[in-house]
Motif scaffolding. Sequence first.
Motif, short mmCIF file in Angstrom:
data_model
loop_
_atom_site.label_atom_id
_atom_site.label_comp_id
_atom_site.label_asym_id
_atom_site.label_seq_id
_atom_site.Cartn_x
_atom_site.Cartn_y
_atom_site.Cartn_z
N LEU A 88 0.79 -1.02 0.04
CA LEU A 88 0.31 -0.07 -0.21
C LEU A 88 1.14 1.47 0.16
O LEU A 88 1.73 0.94 1.29
CB LEU A 88 -0.88 -0.23 1.31
CG LEU A 88 -1.97 -1.16 1.18
CD1 LEU A 88 -2.16 -1.24 3.04
CD2 LEU A 88 -2.16 -1.51 0.54
N GLY A 89 0.67 2.41 -0.81
CA GLY A 89 1.03 3.22 -1.06
C GLY A 89 3.06 2.88 -2.21
O GLY A 89 3.74 4.24 -1.90
N GLY A 90 3.09 1.77 -2.43
CA GLY A 90 3.79 1.69 -3.34
C GLY A 90 3.78 1.76 -4.83
O GLY A 90 4.54 1.35 -5.75
N ASP A 91 3.04 2.26 -4.90
CA ASP A 91 2.50 2.56 -7.09
C ASP A 91 3.17 3.31 -7.55
O ASP A 91 3.96 4.36 -6.80
CB ASP A 91 1.26 3.09 -6.15
CG ASP A 91 0.64 4.15 -6.31
OD1 ASP A 91 0.99 4.21 -4.67
OD2 ASP A 91 0.62 5.28 -6.24
N LEU A 92 3.42 3.20 -8.52
CA LEU A 92 4.80 4.37 -9.14
C LEU A 92 3.90 4.04 -11.24
O LEU A 92 3.02 3.68 -11.81
CB LEU A 92 5.82 3.46 -9.44
CG LEU A 92 6.30 2.11 -9.46
CD1 LEU A 92 6.60 1.99 -11.30
CD2 LEU A 92 7.29 1.93 -9.17
N VAL A 93 4.72 5.22 -11.94
CA VAL A 93 4.30 5.27 -13.26
C VAL A 93 4.79 5.24 -13.56
O VAL A 93 6.20 5.95 -13.49
CB VAL A 93 3.28 6.28 -13.01
CG1 VAL A 93 2.76 7.04 -14.85
CG2 VAL A 93 2.18 6.25 -12.75
N VAL A 94 5.53 4.72 -14.67
CA VAL A 94 6.30 5.28 -15.93
C VAL A 94 6.24 4.71 -16.89
O VAL A 94 4.64 4.78 -17.68
CB VAL A 94 7.07 3.37 -16.27
CG1 VAL A 94 8.04 3.94 -17.22
CG2 VAL A 94 7.35 2.67 -15.19
N HIS A 95 7.27 6.07 -17.35
CA HIS A 95 6.44 7.25 -18.18
C HIS A 95 8.08 6.18 -19.66
O HIS A 95 8.55 6.63 -19.48
CB HIS A 95 6.84 8.37 -18.38
CG HIS A 95 6.33 9.27 -17.13
ND1 HIS A 95 4.51 9.20 -16.67
CD2 HIS A 95 6.78 9.24 -15.74
CE1 HIS A 95 4.80 9.94 -15.45
NE2 HIS A 95 5.51 9.78 -15.03
N LEU A 96 7.36 6.17 -20.46
CA LEU A 96 7.97 5.78 -21.65
C LEU A 96 8.15 6.96 -23.23
O LEU A 96 7.32 6.53 -24.01
CB LEU A 96 7.99 4.52 -21.95
CG LEU A 96 9.08 3.99 -23.34
CD1 LEU A 96 10.54 3.47 -23.28
CD2 LEU A 96 8.50 2.54 -23.77
N ARG A 97 8.97 7.87 -22.92
CA ARG A 97 8.63 8.80 -24.24
C ARG A 97 10.29 8.57 -24.66
O ARG A 97 11.22 9.00 -24.82
CB ARG A 97 8.55 10.28 -23.47
CG ARG A 97 8.65 11.27 -24.87
CD ARG A 97 8.39 12.29 -24.06
NE ARG A 97 6.94 13.03 -23.36
CZ ARG A 97 6.69 13.11 -22.01
NH1 ARG A 97 7.89 12.66 -21.50
NH2 ARG A 97 5.85 13.54 -21.90
N ASN A 98 9.77 8.58 -26.89
CA ASN A 98 11.22 8.24 -27.00
C ASN A 98 12.45 7.55 -26.59
O ASN A 98 13.65 7.65 -26.39
CB ASN A 98 11.94 9.31 -27.62
CG ASN A 98 10.48 10.70 -28.31
OD1 ASN A 98 9.49 9.80 -28.60
ND2 ASN A 98 10.50 11.85 -28.29
N GLY A 99 12.25 6.42 -26.08
CA GLY A 99 13.07 5.43 -26.02
C GLY A 99 13.66 5.58 -24.55
O GLY A 99 14.18 5.03 -23.67
N ARG A 100 13.34 6.64 -23.83
CA ARG A 100 13.97 7.03 -22.54
C ARG A 100 12.60 7.36 -21.52
O ARG A 100 11.49 6.68 -21.82
CB ARG A 100 13.59 8.54 -22.77
CG ARG A 100 14.85 9.43 -21.31
CD ARG A 100 14.78 10.44 -21.74
NE ARG A 100 15.41 11.02 -20.23
CZ ARG A 100 14.84 11.84 -19.28
NH1 ARG A 100 13.66 12.66 -19.78
NH2 ARG A 100 16.02 12.17 -18.29
N THR A 101 13.13 6.44 -20.45
CA THR A 101 12.25 5.78 -19.19
C THR A 101 12.30 6.82 -17.92
O THR A 101 13.04 6.70 -17.31
CB THR A 101 12.58 4.21 -18.47
OG1 THR A 101 12.20 3.56 -19.92
CG2 THR A 101 11.76 3.51 -18.00
N THR A 102 10.95 7.77 -17.59
CA THR A 102 10.98 8.18 -16.26
C THR A 102 10.75 7.26 -15.61
O THR A 102 9.43 7.01 -15.98
CB THR A 102 10.94 9.23 -16.08
OG1 THR A 102 9.88 9.65 -17.33
CG2 THR A 102 12.06 10.04 -17.19
#
Length: 756
Positions: A118-132
Amino acid sequence: MPRRPRPASRRRRATVLALTAVGSLLALGAPTGLASAAPADPGPAKISATPRAGSAPVTLSPSRRTSLLKSAQTASGATAQRLGLGAQEKLVVKDVVQDADGTTHTRYERTYAGLPVLGGDLVVHLRNGRTTVSKATGATLAVPSLTPKLAASTATGKALAAARHGKVTGAETERAPRLVVWAGTGRPVLAWETVVEGVQADGTPSELQVVTDATSGKEILAAEKVHTGSGTGQYSGSVSVGSTPSGSTYQLVDPDRANQRTYDLNQGTSGTGTLFTDDNDVWGDGTPANRQTAGVDVAFGAAATWDYFKDVHGRNGIRNDGVAAYSRAHYGNSYVNAFWQDSCFCMTYGDGSGNTHPLTSLDVAAHEMSHGVTSATANLTYSGESGGLNEATSDIFAAAVEFDAGLTADVPDYLVGEKIDINGNGTPLRYMDKPSKDGSSRDYWSSTLGSIDVHYSSGPANHFFYLLSEGSGAKTVNGVAYDSPTYDGQAVTGIGIENAAAIWYRALSTYMTSSTNYAGARTATLSAAADLFGAYSPTYLAVADAWAGINVGNRIALGVNLAPIADQISGIGQAVSLQVDAYTTNTGAGLGYEATGLPDGLSISPSGLITGTPTTLGTGDVTIKVTDSTGASVSDTFAWRIAYVYANATRVDIPDNGAAVESALTIEGRDGNASATASVYVNIVHTYRGDLTVDLVGPNGTVYSLLNRSGGSADNVDQTFTVDASAQPLNGTWKLRVQDRASIDVGYIQRWQLTP
């Protein structure tokens, strides 16, 4: 504003009767479309901008969404490794959003050793091959043991007690507590999650989520999962609702919106009741005495909310999966509220005082159903600052849906529940332009905001949204007078509600997580504004101005900006890495960095990173100058001391209400005594600092008290202390001694540092 025309292929909708503002009955009229346009009122000049097409979310077909979710889950192991997660951590895909330019934003929940986090959620953003990545917590996910010291039955008892303390009657648990890892705040701990069901004081069902530390028994969280609000349901005007023929009758089943259904609970408090039906597809007569009247407003509110999220934000239903929620009217007896429940994926409305004032207005429907959108996206924890943001999100989209629908009979405004007379004085429940006018809400952020009811801690975020939409000062919008102040006394220029709502929705669906607080919401909305309108564009700067207007962060000055650099202390012979944080509002302009007065052994790179190893003791002033390619520049000067610095970063656990523990470091090869202004930096992770005594023990045994059970219930010790240690020889063993002198809360020494 007028609602956009609907495709000609849409089915005919049923005509309804309606009331005027004074309640007189109108004659039956012809179909008018989903809504009538409210009078136009352009108001003061605003910043005009069009969101970037590439950042618009794509409406995914069910098959495409399923494919993206499956692909992300298949690759979740590799994703976890790329993010540096531990061997016992796994990612579970919750949702995926894709932008028009192909960028994907995948939202994950986490497990640890098979336990939900609980509270460990995250969002992975993949843009032009770069991950944040956007994380709910930056803490390392680890717990000392997976075996609870607290029995499940004891956790149940504590949860039931918490419910009774919260005035929940008939409290009971439908299922046994589940073992989880709590990572919402502080150090992750093993915990029990219990859901207690019952009835709140006003008759609203209760689903109280209680999280209890499985080691200490301390209550970590008690959050209501049934989200409530208010509105009026007899003043929508002549509208259309979706219906479906069934034999010789018609049902309130909307075929154009995944068969959204509207039920009559017949004053019951459980089940779905009976589906609204009619023999001639003409529903209601505009009076509360006709049971269909509430059903019409309920069905219209659900349709308008569905259309808003789909047409404006590309969202296919509340969960973005094309599945319809259902609605229930006529709940209970004289029940003065309405609520959303994730557990039934449904919206429920009471009939108000005397069963004559149904709480079925458009802003109620949009508010409550937006709780479902929040749950399906950031899932903001319904307590503390994140709980206030959860409530504000529903108020924000209630206003946005009202403006999108543009009803003449319910003119769009920035008031919440403006037609309800719960208090007997005809005033709104909440005011977005100046929240404190309701007598309880806050206008501005403060450090105590998270300790008040979430309906009132929502005030500053509502205020932010109004400022961003319309700007500060006195003005009239759609015939309603507003006068919005700012914390810093400076003006804010609005960007319009459509762009403000676009920024908030993208922040919610793409960057916010369950633990986002007000500072995090500022970061999320600035990221959203950068995506939609460009970093440091006028719209981006307006977002920062609106946050500063409620005391969250600073305004961004035009030209080059340089974040202040604190005075530095570095150890001789110890590597340094300090990034200068600077940016320019001049679009496309590059930055150059200069540094004068750097300690011997240090240098600055073209990107503003100061690195090296100091070689000479002493203190001096350092000046950093940043210049962009237009010639604009800014400078900052700070002191940099190079000294002997000694540190110990080995973790030492602090037993609960137990014996003192020590962390030691040894100094050798130095002459003389320590300074009269010796500096001691202490970093202790602990959930109740008021339990702690913290001492520095010198080589000759002298004890210097740094902290003596001060700070109350605040978390952690992250503080630098100054000590007159001139009677102590430098050489020898120095100790940090820490003792927990009260039960329940626990923690550990994370790091301490001595500059003698």
